[in-house]
Design a protein around this motif. Sequence first.
Motif, PDB file in Angstrom:
ATOM      1  N   GLU A 123       7.624   8.560   1.032  1.00 35.50           N
ATOM      2  CA  GLU A 123       7.746   7.109   0.918  1.00 35.50           C
ATOM      3  C   GLU A 123       7.802   6.442   2.291  1.00 35.50           C
ATOM      4  OE1 GLU A 123      10.705   5.766  -1.896  1.00 35.50           O
ATOM      5  OE2 GLU A 123      10.397   7.561  -3.136  1.00 35.50           O
ATOM      6  N   VAL A 124       8.534   7.041   3.232  1.00 37.87           N
ATOM      7  CA  VAL A 124       8.599   6.417   4.559  1.00 37.87           C
ATOM      8  C   VAL A 124       7.256   6.497   5.275  1.00 37.87           C
ATOM      9  CG1 VAL A 124      11.077   6.805   4.819  1.00 37.87           C
ATOM     10  CG2 VAL A 124       9.465   8.481   5.758  1.00 37.87           C
ATOM     11  N   VAL A 125       6.455   7.500   4.954  1.00 34.85           N
ATOM     12  CA  VAL A 125       5.112   7.573   5.549  1.00 34.85           C
ATOM     13  C   VAL A 125       4.262   6.417   5.026  1.00 34.85           C
ATOM     14  CG1 VAL A 125       3.041   8.978   5.849  1.00 34.85           C
ATOM     15  CG2 VAL A 125       5.302  10.066   5.842  1.00 34.85           C
ATOM     16  N   GLY A 126       4.403   6.105   3.721  1.00 36.85           N
ATOM     17  CA  GLY A 126       3.734   4.930   3.191  1.00 36.85           C
ATOM     18  C   GLY A 126       4.183   3.660   3.897  1.00 36.85           C
ATOM     19  N   LEU A 127       5.477   3.571   4.205  1.00 40.07           N
ATOM     20  CA  LEU A 127       5.993   2.396   4.915  1.00 40.07           C
ATOM     21  C   LEU A 127       5.484   2.354   6.356  1.00 40.07           C
ATOM     22  CD1 LEU A 127       9.653   2.384   3.559  1.00 40.07           C
ATOM     23  CD2 LEU A 127       7.819   0.780   2.973  1.00 40.07           C
ATOM     24  N   MET A 128       5.328   3.523   7.000  1.00 39.69           N
ATOM     25  CA  MET A 128       4.724   3.548   8.332  1.00 39.69           C
ATOM     26  C   MET A 128       3.307   2.986   8.292  1.00 39.69           C
ATOM     27  SD  MET A 128       5.797   7.283   9.872  1.00 39.69           S
ATOM     28  CE  MET A 128       7.419   7.975   9.597  1.00 39.69           C
ATOM     29  N   CYS A 129       2.534   3.426   7.310  1.00 36.28           N
ATOM     30  CA  CYS A 129       1.156   2.940   7.185  1.00 36.28           C
ATOM     31  C   CYS A 129       1.143   1.441   6.919  1.00 36.28           C
ATOM     32  CB  CYS A 129       0.437   3.688   6.071  1.00 36.28           C
ATOM     33  SG  CYS A 129       0.145   5.441   6.423  1.00 36.28           S
ATOM     34  N   LEU A 130       2.078   0.962   6.102  1.00 34.41           N
ATOM     35  CA  LEU A 130       2.136  -0.468   5.823  1.00 34.41           C
ATOM     36  C   LEU A 130       2.413  -1.261   7.094  1.00 34.41           C
ATOM     37  CD1 LEU A 130       2.089  -2.748   3.733  1.00 34.41           C
ATOM     38  CD2 LEU A 130       4.555  -2.394   3.422  1.00 34.41           C
ATOM     39  N   ARG A 131       3.266  -0.749   7.950  1.00 36.88           N
ATOM     40  CA  ARG A 131       3.541  -1.467   9.202  1.00 36.88           C
ATOM     41  C   ARG A 131       2.293  -1.528  10.082  1.00 36.88           C
ATOM     42  NH1 ARG A 131       9.897  -0.290  10.859  1.00 36.88           N
ATOM     43  NH2 ARG A 131      10.705  -0.751   8.756  1.00 36.88           N
ATOM     44  N   VAL A 132       1.469  -0.505  10.013  1.00 34.53           N
ATOM     45  CA  VAL A 132       0.181  -0.567  10.707  1.00 34.53           C
ATOM     46  C   VAL A 132      -0.667  -1.691  10.120  1.00 34.53           C
ATOM     47  CG1 VAL A 132      -1.999   0.634  11.117  1.00 34.53           C
ATOM     48  CG2 VAL A 132       0.161   1.865  11.385  1.00 34.53           C
ATOM     49  N   PHE A 133      -0.783  -1.726   8.786  1.00 26.39           N
ATOM     50  CA  PHE A 133      -1.637  -2.720   8.146  1.00 26.39           C
ATOM     51  C   PHE A 133      -1.160  -4.150   8.397  1.00 26.39           C
ATOM     52  CE2 PHE A 133      -2.363   0.738   4.737  1.00 26.39           C
ATOM     53  CZ  PHE A 133      -3.323   1.348   5.525  1.00 26.39           C
ATOM     54  N   LEU A 134       0.152  -4.322   8.535  1.00 26.28           N
ATOM     55  CA  LEU A 134       0.719  -5.665   8.695  1.00 26.28           C
ATOM     56  C   LEU A 134       0.985  -6.019  10.156  1.00 26.28           C
ATOM     57  CD1 LEU A 134       3.282  -5.818   5.728  1.00 26.28           C
ATOM     58  CD2 LEU A 134       0.885  -6.538   5.776  1.00 26.28           C
ATOM     59  N   GLN A 135       0.435  -5.251  11.082  1.00 25.59           N
ATOM     60  CA  GLN A 135       0.776  -5.471  12.491  1.00 25.59           C
ATOM     61  C   GLN A 135       0.432  -6.882  12.967  1.00 25.59           C
ATOM     62  OE1 GLN A 135      -2.058  -3.378  15.293  1.00 25.59           O
ATOM     63  NE2 GLN A 135      -2.752  -2.420  13.392  1.00 25.59           N
ATOM     64  N   ASP A 136      -0.599  -7.499  12.401  1.00 28.35           N
ATOM     65  CA  ASP A 136      -0.977  -8.855  12.808  1.00 28.35           C
ATOM     66  C   ASP A 136      -0.821  -9.858  11.668  1.00 28.35           C
ATOM     67  OD1 ASP A 136      -1.825  -8.037  15.432  1.00 28.35           O
ATOM     68  OD2 ASP A 136      -3.604  -7.171  14.490  1.00 28.35           O
ATOM     69  N   ALA A 137      -0.086  -9.480  10.621  1.00 26.96           N
ATOM     70  CA  ALA A 137       0.057 -10.334   9.447  1.00 26.96           C
ATOM     71  C   ALA A 137       1.483 -10.870   9.339  1.00 26.96           C
ATOM     72  CB  ALA A 137      -0.309  -9.560   8.182  1.00 26.96           C
ATOM     73  N   ARG A 138       1.632 -11.953   8.607  1.00 30.31           N
ATOM     74  CA  ARG A 138       2.944 -12.552   8.377  1.00 30.31           C
ATOM     75  C   ARG A 138       3.072 -12.888   6.884  1.00 30.31           C
ATOM     76  NH1 ARG A 138       3.218 -10.644  12.515  1.00 30.31           N
ATOM     77  NH2 ARG A 138       3.838 -11.492  14.548  1.00 30.31           N
ATOM     78  N   PRO A 139       3.223 -11.857   6.045  1.00 30.34           N
ATOM     79  CA  PRO A 139       3.346 -12.125   4.608  1.00 30.34           C
ATOM     80  C   PRO A 139       4.674 -12.799   4.298  1.00 30.34           C
ATOM     81  CG  PRO A 139       3.815  -9.820   5.058  1.00 30.34           C
ATOM     82  CD  PRO A 139       3.352 -10.415   6.351  1.00 30.34           C
ATOM     83  N   SER A 140       4.734 -13.465   3.139  1.00 25.40           N
ATOM     84  CA  SER A 140       5.991 -14.041   2.689  1.00 25.40           C
ATOM     85  C   SER A 140       6.975 -12.922   2.391  1.00 25.40           C
ATOM     86  CB  SER A 140       5.764 -14.882   1.430  1.00 25.40           C
ATOM     87  OG  SER A 140       5.396 -14.037   0.337  1.00 25.40           O
ATOM     88  N   GLU A 141       8.251 -13.275   2.313  1.00 27.65           N
ATOM     89  CA  GLU A 141       9.256 -12.258   2.004  1.00 27.65           C
ATOM     90  C   GLU A 141       8.999 -11.618   0.643  1.00 27.65           C
ATOM     91  OE1 GLU A 141      11.704 -10.905   3.880  1.00 27.65           O
ATOM     92  OE2 GLU A 141      10.640 -12.016   5.450  1.00 27.65           O
ATOM     93  N   GLU A 142       8.544 -12.433  -0.313  1.00 26.54           N
ATOM     94  CA  GLU A 142       8.240 -11.894  -1.643  1.00 26.54           C
ATOM     95  C   GLU A 142       7.078 -10.902  -1.580  1.00 26.54           C
ATOM     96  OE1 GLU A 142       6.785 -13.353  -6.110  1.00 26.54           O
ATOM     97  OE2 GLU A 142       7.233 -14.833  -4.541  1.00 26.54           O
ATOM     98  N   ASP A 143       6.014 -11.280  -0.864  1.00 16.63           N
ATOM     99  CA  ASP A 143       4.862 -10.380  -0.751  1.00 16.63           C
ATOM    100  C   ASP A 143       5.219  -9.119   0.023  1.00 16.63           C
ATOM    101  OD1 ASP A 143       3.324 -12.096  -2.199  1.00 16.63           O
ATOM    102  OD2 ASP A 143       2.080 -12.794  -0.526  1.00 16.63           O
ATOM    103  N   ARG A 144       6.006  -9.266   1.079  1.00 21.67           N
ATOM    104  CA  ARG A 144       6.401  -8.088   1.850  1.00 21.67           C
ATOM    105  C   ARG A 144       7.200  -7.122   0.978  1.00 21.67           C
ATOM    106  NH1 ARG A 144       6.720  -6.659   7.152  1.00 21.67           N
ATOM    107  NH2 ARG A 144       6.109  -8.765   7.831  1.00 21.67           N
ATOM    108  N   SER A 145       8.103  -7.642   0.177  1.00 26.66           N
ATOM    109  CA  SER A 145       8.889  -6.788  -0.710  1.00 26.66           C
ATOM    110  C   SER A 145       7.996  -6.057  -1.692  1.00 26.66           C
ATOM    111  CB  SER A 145       9.924  -7.635  -1.460  1.00 26.66           C
ATOM    112  OG  SER A 145      10.659  -6.843  -2.364  1.00 26.66           O
ATOM    113  N   ARG A 146       7.009  -6.740  -2.267  1.00 27.29           N
ATOM    114  CA  ARG A 146       6.080  -6.098  -3.199  1.00 27.29           C
ATOM    115  C   ARG A 146       5.220  -5.055  -2.491  1.00 27.29           C
ATOM    116  NH1 ARG A 146       2.774 -10.648  -6.105  1.00 27.29           N
ATOM    117  NH2 ARG A 146       1.843  -8.813  -7.121  1.00 27.29           N
ATOM    118  N   LEU A 147       4.816  -5.350  -1.279  1.00 27.43           N
ATOM    119  CA  LEU A 147       4.012  -4.395  -0.510  1.00 27.43           C
ATOM    120  C   LEU A 147       4.829  -3.153  -0.156  1.00 27.43           C
ATOM    121  CD1 LEU A 147       2.121  -6.888   1.805  1.00 27.43           C
ATOM    122  CD2 LEU A 147       1.020  -5.212   0.294  1.00 27.43           C
TER     123      LEU A 147
END
Length: 296
Positions: free
Chosen positions: A150-174
């Motif tokens: 699961e934390v590896v999935g979260l590492m990958c997500l941080r890569v994908f969101l490196q230049d993004a600013r999702p809402s708190e709701e969207d970030r939680s769902r992601l």
Amino acid sequence: MTPSLTRFTRTAESASTDVIRAYSTSFGLATRLLGRRHRQHIRNVYAMVRIADEIVDGVAGEAGLDANAQRAALDAYADETHRAMRTGYSSNVVVHAFARTANRCGIDADLTEPFFASMRADTPVGAGDDDAVHIYDAAAHARYVYGSAEVVGLMCLRVFLQDARPSEEDRSRLESGARQLGAAFQNVNFLRDLGDDTDRLQRGYLSAERLTDAGRDEWVRIVRTQLDDARAAIPLLPRDARAAVRSALSLFDALADRVGRTPASDLYERRVRVPDPVKLLLTARAVLMTWLEPRR
């Protein structure tokens, strides 16, 4: 970066790319679908976690290291990884590449420490440990899967969101989707690696007893729920990450199908896989689905 550091970093990233090519055709194929800004970072993450996994899954033991030395090797690797994350440099090229990604994308010890804790759970505890199957009950399974996948999935997500600013709701769902996808990948691998995990590695990740068809069906149901949860979050990802994530999810969805049709007794004898032509078809579908999606 200075020219020498630039050259060293490029060499380190080439080594990480070689790791994913050598160990996973499925993930290697999926990373090719990523946008250029993500592609190398994801390869760097994969390489770091793969090397740790290899330390505990037999490479160190085959090299002649006893239980204490295997744990020491993993601890040294973890220490070097965290040192590199602080300094931005390591003489270990795979660790160096990962540290550059971690610093660029905001991957911190909150994710790497649980990962290494799960890897330590797989190290032998001492003399005679090879003769005892290490059984993971429900709580231990959940802790292990969180740290190892699961934390590896979260590492990958941080890569994908490196230049993004999702809402708190969207970030939680992601974040929930990333964790569920990582857990699904891990649980499918447990099912397809039953023989190797039980006989060679002496680990019982899914059951204290030999898995039955009913037990297999329950784990496939769990995987299906995890994949469905992860699938629902894909449209929230940056567009240049969606096809790759869809492709990887589709491949493991197909694996779950094949596992579900395979008698549990056979899972101990052979490793289920998806044929290459099917992988290519699933990948093409993922690309087409992403291309046809309305832009957000």
